[in-house]
Design a protein around this motif. Structure first.
Motif, PDB file in Angstrom:
ATOM      1  N   ALA A 273      35.206 -38.283   9.341  1.00 29.04           N
ATOM      2  CA  ALA A 273      34.709 -37.788   8.054  1.00 29.04           C
ATOM      3  C   ALA A 273      33.644 -38.717   7.490  1.00 29.04           C
ATOM      4  N   THR A 274      33.863 -40.019   7.622  1.00 28.49           N
ATOM      5  CA  THR A 274      32.870 -40.988   7.146  1.00 28.49           C
ATOM      6  C   THR A 274      31.572 -40.836   7.930  1.00 28.49           C
TER       7      THR A 274
ATOM      8  N   VAL B  38      25.236 -36.509   7.253  1.00 30.24           N
ATOM      9  CA  VAL B  38      24.759 -35.397   6.434  1.00 30.24           C
ATOM     10  C   VAL B  38      24.220 -35.863   5.087  1.00 30.24           C
ATOM     11  N   GLY B  39      24.882 -36.853   4.496  1.00 30.52           N
ATOM     12  CA  GLY B  39      24.482 -37.262   3.152  1.00 30.52           C
ATOM     13  C   GLY B  39      23.864 -38.634   3.041  1.00 30.52           C
ATOM     14  N   GLY B  40      23.923 -39.428   4.127  1.00 31.47           N
ATOM     15  CA  GLY B  40      23.471 -40.812   4.046  1.00 31.47           C
ATOM     16  C   GLY B  40      22.029 -40.972   3.608  1.00 31.47           C
TER      17      GLY B  40
ATOM     18  N   ALA C 125      40.616 -33.044  -0.110  1.00 28.46           N
ATOM     19  CA  ALA C 125      41.056 -34.417   0.131  1.00 28.46           C
ATOM     20  C   ALA C 125      39.873 -35.377   0.148  1.00 28.46           C
ATOM     21  N   LEU C 126      38.797 -34.970   0.833  1.00 28.48           N
ATOM     22  CA  LEU C 126      37.613 -35.827   0.905  1.00 28.48           C
ATOM     23  C   LEU C 126      36.922 -35.940  -0.447  1.00 28.48           C
ATOM     24  N   ARG C 127      36.909 -34.846  -1.208  1.00 26.01           N
ATOM     25  CA  ARG C 127      36.291 -34.887  -2.547  1.00 26.01           C
ATOM     26  C   ARG C 127      37.046 -35.869  -3.442  1.00 26.01           C
ATOM     27  N   VAL C 128      38.380 -35.771  -3.421  1.00 24.87           N
ATOM     28  CA  VAL C 128      39.188 -36.694  -4.223  1.00 24.87           C
ATOM     29  C   VAL C 128      38.913 -38.138  -3.804  1.00 24.87           C
TER      30      VAL C 128
ATOM     31  N   ASN D  55      28.453 -32.956  -2.863  1.00 19.76           N
ATOM     32  CA  ASN D  55      27.626 -31.856  -2.377  1.00 19.76           C
ATOM     33  C   ASN D  55      27.734 -31.725  -0.853  1.00 19.76           C
ATOM     34  N   ALA D  56      27.702 -32.851  -0.152  1.00 20.08           N
ATOM     35  CA  ALA D  56      27.825 -32.833   1.313  1.00 20.08           C
ATOM     36  C   ALA D  56      29.188 -32.291   1.727  1.00 20.08           C
ATOM     37  N   ILE D  57      30.210 -32.638   0.987  1.00 23.62           N
ATOM     38  CA  ILE D  57      31.561 -32.161   1.302  1.00 23.62           C
ATOM     39  C   ILE D  57      31.675 -30.661   1.049  1.00 23.62           C
ATOM     40  N   SER D  58      31.116 -30.207  -0.067  1.00 22.27           N
ATOM     41  CA  SER D  58      31.226 -28.781  -0.405  1.00 22.27           C
ATOM     42  C   SER D  58      30.476 -27.897   0.595  1.00 22.27           C
TER      43      SER D  58
END
Length: 263
Positions: A169-170, A176-178, A76-79, A148-151
């Protein structure tokens, strides 16, 4: 003696809109009250809390493992991340967006205002346009970092998101990815600002500006300003996408999401 007929009204069936309606597949069209609708994140949280991964007679949802529920959340987050970066990365994705639009730095806004009576404000407008074009061109790299952060999200991360606030999630993606997104975006935006002619446009603007008598000196880093503003626009819409995913079952658009959240 004739029996007296039973004239009491027959029990009425409870209207469908007041009955519990299970979450539905994307292809179904059912009108329901907001209270009856189960958000996607709520469904995932309920699955994790109700003994998922245990086989038995508890229905299809009980056959789902925690890993599958976690994978559904990641999907869901990837989409959502792909949707946001595709929108912002399209032509005018930043430039014509009321929120993500990147204005000139304040110092250059003042310079443009001083140039307007001389008919030279279009030079500032050109810098602004090209700065937004640079941000648009950097969105594929932002998508790569987000995906990548989501995976790499763990089951514990997923549980924390499902049990956290509405923007959990945000917050996770920012945490993690910011920094990675910013470090990736900065050189890309700098390069794309060169490619789209933003620095040349700025030089042309300042060249004319310096000819204005008594005009104060101005300094600005287009790269720093555009990078910071692009990050703000990106995560604004990531948060909106998260809210939509939480609330709208119609966001379930892949086979995995239908399997996990349409039980």
């Amino acid at each position: 003696m004739m029996p007296v007929p039973d004239c009491s009204p027959e029990p009425m069936e409870t209207p469908a809109m007041f009955r519990y309606i299970a979450p539905i597949l994307i292809s179904a069209t059912i009108v329901t009250t907001p209270a009856a609708a189960t958000g996607l994140f709520d469904k995932a949280k309920n699955l994790l809390q109700s003994g998922t991964g245990n086989s038995g007679s508890g229905g299809a949802s009980s056959l789902l493992s925690s890993a599958e529920v976690s994978d559904g959340l990641k999907e869901a987050l990837r989409v959502g991340a792909e949707h946001v970066t595709a929108d912002l990365g399209s032509t005018d994705g930043f430039f014509k967006d009321p929120v993500a639009f990147i204005p000139l730095p304040d110092s250059l806004k003042k310079a443009r205002d001083l140039m307007k009576p001389l008919g030279l404000s279009s030079l500032g407008d050109e810098v602004e346009l090209r700065m937004n074009r640079g941000a648009e061109a950097a969105m594929p790299a932002a998508k790569e970092v987000l995906v990548n952060a989501i995976s790499n999200m763990t089951l514990e991360d997923a549980k924390g998101i499902l049990n956290g606030p509405n923007d959990a999630a945000t917050q996770y993606l920012q945490r993690v990815g910011g920094a990675d997104i910013e470090s990736r975006l900065r050189p890309i935006i700098d390069s794309t600002l060169k490619d789209v002619g933003a620095f040349q446009a700025l030089d042309a603007m300042l060249g004319k500006y310096k000819n204005i008598p008594f005009a104060p000196d101005v300094t600005a880093s287009l790269t720093d300003h555009a990078t910071e503003a692009a990050m703000g626009g990106l995560f604004h819409y990531i948060a909106q996408e998260e809210a939509a995913i939480r609330e709208n079952p119609a966001k379930r658009t892949t086979d995995l999401l239908q399997k996990v959240f349409a039980q």
